[in-house]
Each structure stands twice: as C-alpha cells, then as structure tokens.
Design an enzyme around this catalytic site. Structure first.
Site, PDB file in Angstrom:
ATOM      1  N   ALA A  92       0.864  -1.177   0.000  1.00  0.00           N
ATOM      2  CA  ALA A  92       0.000   0.000   0.000  1.00  0.00           C
ATOM      3  C   ALA A  92       0.898   1.224   0.000  1.00  0.00           C
ATOM      4  O   ALA A  92       2.052   1.169   0.433  1.00  0.00           O
ATOM      5  CB  ALA A  92      -0.884  -0.020   1.242  1.00  0.00           C
TER       6      ALA A  92
ATOM      7  N   GLU B 293       4.744  -5.186   7.181  1.00  0.00           N
ATOM      8  CA  GLU B 293       3.977  -4.171   7.916  1.00  0.00           C
ATOM      9  C   GLU B 293       4.466  -3.986   9.346  1.00  0.00           C
ATOM     10  O   GLU B 293       4.385  -2.882   9.896  1.00  0.00           O
ATOM     11  CB  GLU B 293       2.486  -4.543   7.936  1.00  0.00           C
ATOM     12  CG  GLU B 293       1.766  -4.371   6.602  1.00  0.00           C
ATOM     13  CD  GLU B 293       1.801  -5.606   5.705  1.00  0.00           C
ATOM     14  OE1 GLU B 293       2.643  -6.516   5.948  1.00  0.00           O
ATOM     15  OE2 GLU B 293       0.990  -5.663   4.768  1.00  0.00           O
TER      16      GLU B 293
ATOM     17  N   GLY C 229       0.695  -5.060   0.974  1.00  0.00           N
ATOM     18  CA  GLY C 229      -0.495  -5.123   0.134  1.00  0.00           C
ATOM     19  C   GLY C 229      -0.223  -5.757  -1.231  1.00  0.00           C
ATOM     20  O   GLY C 229      -1.137  -6.316  -1.846  1.00  0.00           O
TER      21      GLY C 229
END
Ligand code: HXC
Length: 260
Positions: A68, A134, A111
């Site tokens: 992301a 993450e 992502g």
C-alpha cells in the site's frame, strides 16, 4: 489492444486474455486508491465479458507492488482509516470468477503480496520477493495477509514472516506452497500469457465452477465442500461443453467448447 488506461494502471487484452499492469514503477507500483479503483474496475469488466476467459495481473519494472502507498496513508487517523474502510475495496477481486493469474515480476510486499494472494494462481519470476513487512511500519497486514498467507503456507512460516517482516525469495515461496511455479524473469510474461491462453480456451462455466470450488475449500467444512463439488460436477452434464469435451477425447481430437 488497449481498452482503457487510467493513471498508473494499464489495461489491455490479447485474444481471450485480459491484461492488467500496475504501472507506477517509480513508486514500485505502491497501491493507492486510484490503482485500486482501476484494477477492480478492469477486472470486473473482464469478468462480465464472455469473450475473456482469463485475466493476468502483473507489474511494470522492479516490483509487482511494494505494498500500500505508505506516503498516502502515513498521516491518517483511526477515524479516517475506518471511515474510508481502507483497502476494503480490494475484496471485490475475490468475487471475480474468471481465472485471475498474478504474474509476480519483482517485489510483492505487504499489500502487494496480499493482492497476489487474492488472485487464483501466483506464477513468480525467479527474481520475485514476497513478504509482509507491515510490522516494520508499526502496523499489521490489512488486506488479508494474516489470513491468506497462513492458509497458503501454514502457521509456522506465516507467523515467522509476519513477525519478522523479512522477505522470502521465489524458490522459498514455491516450496512453501504460495507460488504455483517459478520461471525465468525475462520469460515471465510470455509464459503466463501462454498459460492464460490455454485456460481461456476451456469451457467458461467449468472455469467459473473451478475457481468457486477451490475458493470454497477455505470457507467451508470438507463435507460441505465435497457435497458442493459433487452437485456442481453433476450440473456440468447439463452443458453441451461436457458432451463436446468427452466426445473429443473419445474421437482423439481437440475439443471446441461452445461456452467460451
Ligand atoms: C510508497 C513506496 C513504497 C510504498 C517503495 N516506494 N515502496 N512508496 N509506498 N509501499 C517508493 C520509495 O519511497 C522510493 O520513492 C521508490 O519507491 C523506490 O523505492 P526504494 O526504497 O528507493 O527502492 P529500494 O531501495 O530498491 O528498496 C525496495 C524496497 C523498499 C525494499 C521494496 O522500497 C521498501 O521497503 N518498500 C516498502 C515496503 C513495505 O513496507 N510495504 C508494505 C507497505 S504497508 P522515492 O520517491 O524515494 O524515489 C502495506 C499495508 C497493507 O502494504 C495494508 C495494511 C495496512
């Protein structure tokens, strides 16, 4: 033949195969909202188009997608994240019935890894790298990583990858069961398009049933899944594609499916 070209995502088709290319290489194809809308819209259009029998999703440059877009979400608060239901829009991809193949050319992180796992099949270049980093950003995966990676590679490896945030290479991803096949990087797209061409020649109702049934293995008990499979198998005998497929075998020729 180009169908549509929204910013950062290229969409085209070749024969019966739809092609979606994440094309923001200077940002390693980081996934922003525009990319999400473009990918989902393109996949949904291909899915309702019965002249398309397979969809390939890949990335331009060094990455499939490096996750992301960190720059876009860095300053969000909880209210905004939940108000926008950040990343929920990607779930639409899991409802695409046309076989969706991820051709992972480079980094598939965060992502990006989760996007690949929403596809039906992952084929990786030998240069591909997978991971859920993450944890290094002070967050956890948010597009299905804790669930799909665990189902794909088992708890031990998923937990290790998600807690350390380390990357794994294509060979490790293949031996762990995340990736169907690894191919030389310079042959990736040709190889995947050839595979997609082959899939797209098959009976479309059978393809739809196959993707639904394999996905059902993650959502139901074994007995429920097997019962659903058996009824779907029985239903295939209502289609002329079953007659054509079985007759072609007996007559030692290639089948020519009507519903494709
Ligand atoms: C925004 C990104 C980006 C990202 C890379 N870039 N990843 N921009 N969001 N996820 C940008 C960089 O800022 C840089 O821009 C350019 O792409 C090239 O990247 P470099 O870092 O210079 O390349 P390199 O040194 O080769 O390192 C490659 C890399 C690294 C190891 C892949 O870029 C990296 O660690 N990226 C972040 C990976 C990550 O943490 N992904 C998870 C995101 S969170 P400039 O302008 O400087 O040239 C996520 C959450 C999912 O996905 C949902 C839950 C919340």
């Amino acid at each position: 033949e180009a169908v549509d070209a929204p910013a950062g995502v290229l969409v085209g088709r070749r024969g019966r195969v739809g092609l979606i290319v994440l094309d923001r290489p200077q940002a390693l194809n980081a996934l922003n909202n525009q990319a999400m809308d473009a990918v989902v819209t393109a996949a949904e259009r291909f899915d309702v188009d019965d002249t398309i029998g397979a969809i390939v999703l890949t990335g331009a440059g060094r990455a499939f997608a490096a996750g992301a877009d960190i720059k876009e979400m860095a300053e969000l608060g909880y209210a905004e994240a939940t108000g926008r239901d950040l990343f929920a829009g990607w779930d639409a991809l899991t409802r695409i019935r046309t076989p969706l193949i991820a051709a992972v050319n480079g980094f598939a992180l965060g992502g990006g890894c989760e996007l690949a796992m929403m596809c039906d099949v992952i084929i990786a270049a030998d240069t591909a790298k997978f991971g859920q980093p993450e944890i290094n950003l002070g967050v956890v995966p948010g597009m299905g990583g804790t669930q799909r990676l665990t189902r794909a590679v088992g708890k031990a490896k998923a937990m290790e990858l998600i807690l350390t945030g380390r990357m794994m290479d294509a060979r490790e991803a293949e031996s762990a069961g995340l990736v169907a096949r690894v191919v030389a990087a310079d042959a990736l797209l040709d190889d995947v398009l050839a595979m997609a061409d082959g899939i797209a020649e098959k009976s479309l109702p059978a393809l739809y049933a196959a993707t639904e049934l394999v996905d059902a293995a993650f959502e139901s008990t074994l007995a429920e899944g097997v019962a659903r499979e058996r009824r779907t198998f029985h239903a295939a005998f209502a289609l002329d594609d079953q007659k054509e497929g079985m007759r072609a075998f007996i007559e030692k020729r290639e089948p020519r499916f009507t519903h494709r």
